[in-house]
Motif scaffolding. Structure first.
Motif, PDB file in Angstrom:
ATOM      1  N   VAL A 192     -29.932  20.993  25.235  1.00 33.04           N
ATOM      2  CA  VAL A 192     -28.647  20.930  25.938  1.00 33.04           C
ATOM      3  C   VAL A 192     -28.909  21.092  27.432  1.00 33.04           C
ATOM      4  CG1 VAL A 192     -26.397  22.070  26.245  1.00 33.04           C
ATOM      5  CG2 VAL A 192     -27.401  21.912  23.982  1.00 33.04           C
ATOM      6  N   GLY A 193     -28.085  20.434  28.259  1.00 28.95           N
ATOM      7  CA  GLY A 193     -28.084  20.754  29.685  1.00 28.95           C
ATOM      8  C   GLY A 193     -28.689  19.726  30.601  1.00 28.95           C
ATOM      9  N   SER A 248     -25.051  24.728  20.464  1.00 34.09           N
ATOM     10  CA  SER A 248     -25.018  23.690  21.496  1.00 34.09           C
ATOM     11  C   SER A 248     -23.603  23.411  21.980  1.00 34.09           C
ATOM     12  CB  SER A 248     -25.663  22.407  20.968  1.00 34.09           C
ATOM     13  OG  SER A 248     -24.988  21.943  19.816  1.00 34.09           O
ATOM     14  N   ASP A 249     -22.641  23.425  21.085  1.00 36.54           N
ATOM     15  CA  ASP A 249     -21.257  23.163  21.492  1.00 36.54           C
ATOM     16  C   ASP A 249     -20.757  24.233  22.452  1.00 36.54           C
ATOM     17  OD1 ASP A 249     -21.132  20.875  19.985  1.00 36.54           O
ATOM     18  OD2 ASP A 249     -20.203  21.843  18.251  1.00 36.54           O
ATOM     19  N   HIS A 298     -22.459  23.683  25.800  1.00 40.76           N
ATOM     20  CA  HIS A 298     -21.828  22.538  26.465  1.00 40.76           C
ATOM     21  C   HIS A 298     -20.518  22.969  27.121  1.00 40.76           C
ATOM     22  CE1 HIS A 298     -24.157  18.934  25.914  1.00 40.76           C
ATOM     23  NE2 HIS A 298     -24.296  19.122  24.622  1.00 40.76           N
ATOM     24  N   SER A 299     -19.756  23.786  26.392  1.00 41.80           N
ATOM     25  CA  SER A 299     -18.486  24.275  26.924  1.00 41.80           C
ATOM     26  C   SER A 299     -18.705  25.120  28.181  1.00 41.80           C
ATOM     27  CB  SER A 299     -17.762  25.093  25.851  1.00 41.80           C
ATOM     28  OG  SER A 299     -16.552  25.613  26.346  1.00 41.80           O
ATOM     29  N   ARG A 303     -19.475  22.795  31.093  1.00 35.21           N
ATOM     30  CA  ARG A 303     -18.248  22.156  31.561  1.00 35.21           C
ATOM     31  C   ARG A 303     -17.408  23.116  32.403  1.00 35.21           C
ATOM     32  NH1 ARG A 303     -18.103  19.864  26.351  1.00 35.21           N
ATOM     33  NH2 ARG A 303     -16.627  21.476  25.665  1.00 35.21           N
TER      34      ARG A 303
END
Length: 546
Positions: free
Chosen positions: A129-130, A28-29, A32-33, A36
């Motif tokens: 995520v998202g 997930s990290d 997320h990156s 971004r």
């Protein structure tokens, strides 16, 4: 090298970086990156587009040097969505959500027959995520999923079309097709009316969209890049393909002396600065503050009919809403197509209310909200509920009053982000999700009730402005004030409307509220089912799926 060229080279590098990160992202990290990075890249691309739109259009007609296939397709899909969003006058949030989704999907590696967008959506869903990006991606390629457009996010079909066109524009790293050829092929092959409508809107930019940034050859074999299109001529820069070199001095050549060439590899240089397309008209997103400050209503006071007609004719959309109102309000419901006739029908007493409603409808239309059709249907159902129960007010509510009150009370929905984020068909254990979200939003005193009160106050319905803040006072059958009584009446009208849209889940709560409020509001003692039947007969509610 010019600032524009440097910006595009930087965007190419960011596209490559995004593709590499997506290939490696597993948790997930990391995802997320990636989101971004896609958002930052989109912001930079939007800035470059605003600086030089012609240079962005040129990306559709070239093979970017040293750019992998996925990122190259992503760039082309992004440019198409940037053009569509401006033609549609979309707010930045809606534009950016779709653009980020396109960058994420197109930069994801194609591994099997399933589209990369759907595989990415599955990964994002699994890791939770998202948010909106995940919803948009999950709704893409709806036909492959055997789903209807209304079963997915409202903007997912356009995302699908942009991704498909991006792939067709550059099917291989060293092979590309011109946009006019791709659009012609799609128009011939598709029978989807939504796709045809989107392509026809894009065609509004023709022929500049098809010529500017293209390579062409003259009658003696010299190569030129087309910078600007005029009626019969082109402003061009000479180009030497073997050396990847462009001239600095522009020439004017007749269109008929040029033959367009297939897209080829071209390095961003000073020539990008010279690409010019007609300015895309921009329209700032209306705000509640702007609506109140620039209202046409005050300008109508103390003017005769001729002056009022001239003033309102300057706003064609508002004038059309007045004509529609006049056509449905007269007893015979005959078509009214002259503004002077419509104003005369309303008379000076009802004209301020009719103009207020038209102005509000114009404001809501220009929000470019993706659930606009659903919210208008909800507003109309609420208006009929006001008229149905308004017969028992003293004095009875007029149709024009009901129209303004309904528009003011429903206007906050157009600013509700959650309503825009879900497909119209989404349901939960509590039933249909959209009306559930709308009803929950009515409880918010700051974001919902105060905006409605401000609008009602502005349109000279001060009593109703106070009443809208009293919708949720406690019901204890004490001596309540008139404004509290009318506030509870508004609450009941909303509940009756939602009892239709949230049937049967809302039956118990609606019946209980009706039983409690009927003595307080001096309503006839009749069942909820009978009120519902009367409302359905009057409103003929439908759920718009387009």
């Amino acid at each position: 090298m010019s600032a524009v060229s440097v910006s595009w080279l930087r965007c190419y590098q960011q596209l490559q970086r995004l593709a590499q990160q997506l290939q490696l992202a597993q948790d997930s990290d990391q995802l997320h990156s990636c989101i971004r990075l896609a958002s930052e890249l989109n912001n930079e691309l939007q800035q470059v587009f605003e600086l030089q739109a012609g240079a962005a259009v040129a990306q559709l007609a070239i093979l970017p040097a040293d750019l992998a296939l996925g990122p190259a397709q992503a760039l082309k899909s992004w440019v198409l969505l940037a053009l569509w969003s401006r033609l549609k006058h979309w707010p930045a949030a809606r534009r950016d959500a779709l653009a980020v989704s396109a960058l994420m999907a197109a930069c994801s590696e194609e591994k099997d027959k399933a589209p990369a967008a759907l595989r990415l959506a599955s990964k994002l869903k699994k890791l939770q995520v998202g948010g909106l990006t995940t919803n948009l991606l999950a709704g893409s390629f709806h036909q492959l999923q055997q789903r209807r457009p209304w079963q997915v996010h409202h903007d997912s079909p356009l995302l699908t079309l942009a991704l498909q066109l991006g792939q067709q524009l550059q099917p291989q790293r060293q092979k590309a097709q011109a946009l006019d050829q791709v659009i012609s092929q799609t128009l011939i092959q598709t029978t989807d009316e939504a796709v045809l409508a989107e392509l026809n809107q894009l065609a509004q930019l023709a022929p500049h969209l098809y010529w500017c940034g293209r390579l062409a050859q003259d009658t003696v074999g010299r190569c030129w890049v087309i910078c600007q299109l005029e009626v019969t001529d082109c402003l061009v820069l000479q180009y030497w393909p073997e050396q990847q070199r462009f001239a600095t001095e522009a020439h004017k050549l007749a269109k008929q002396d040029l033959q367009l060439l297939a897209p080829s590899v071209m390095v961003p240089q000073h020539w990008l600065d010279r690409i010019q397309i007609p300015v895309l008209s921009s329209r700032p997103l209306p705000t509640p503050k702007g609506l109140l400050e620039h209202s046409v209503l005050q300008k109508l006071d103390y003017q005769d009919l001729d002056a009022q007609v001239k003033l309102l004719e300057r706003q064609p959309l508002l004038a059309q809403y007045l004509l529609d109102n006049a056509s449905t309000s007269n007893r015979k419901q005959t078509l009214v197509n002259r503004l002077r006739h419509a104003l005369a029908m309303f008379g000076q007493d009802q004209l301020p209310l009719a103009v207020a409603r038209a102005e509000l409808l114009q404001y809501l239309q220009r929000q470019a909200f993706n659930q606009h059709a659903f919210l208008l249907a909800l507003q109309d159902l609420f208006r009929h509920s006001l008229l149905l129960l308004g017969r028992y007010l003293s004095p009875a509510l007029s149709p024009q009053q009901a129209g303004v009150i309904a528009a003011c009370c429903s206007a906050p929905f157009w600013h509700h982000p959650s309503i825009s984020a879900v497909p119209i068909s989404r349901s939960t254990n509590q039933g249909w999700l959209l009306p559930e979200l709308a009803q929950q939003y009515l409880l918010e005193p700051v974001r919902s009730q105060r905006l409605s009160a401000a609008l009602l106050q502005h349109y000279q319905l001060a009593h109703w402005a106070e009443a809208v803040l009293c919708q949720y006072v406690s019901i204890d059958h004490r001596n309540i004030s008139l404004r509290e009584q009318h506030g509870l009446w508004l609450r009941l009208c909303w509940q009756l409307s939602f009892s239709i849209l949230r049937y049967p889940q809302a039956q118990a709560s609606s019946s209980s509220l009706l039983q409690s409020l009927s003595p307080v509001l001096n309503l006839p003692q009749q069942s909820l089912e009978l009120w519902q039947q009367q409302l359905i007969a009057a409103a003929s509610p439908v759920c718009p799926l387009d």
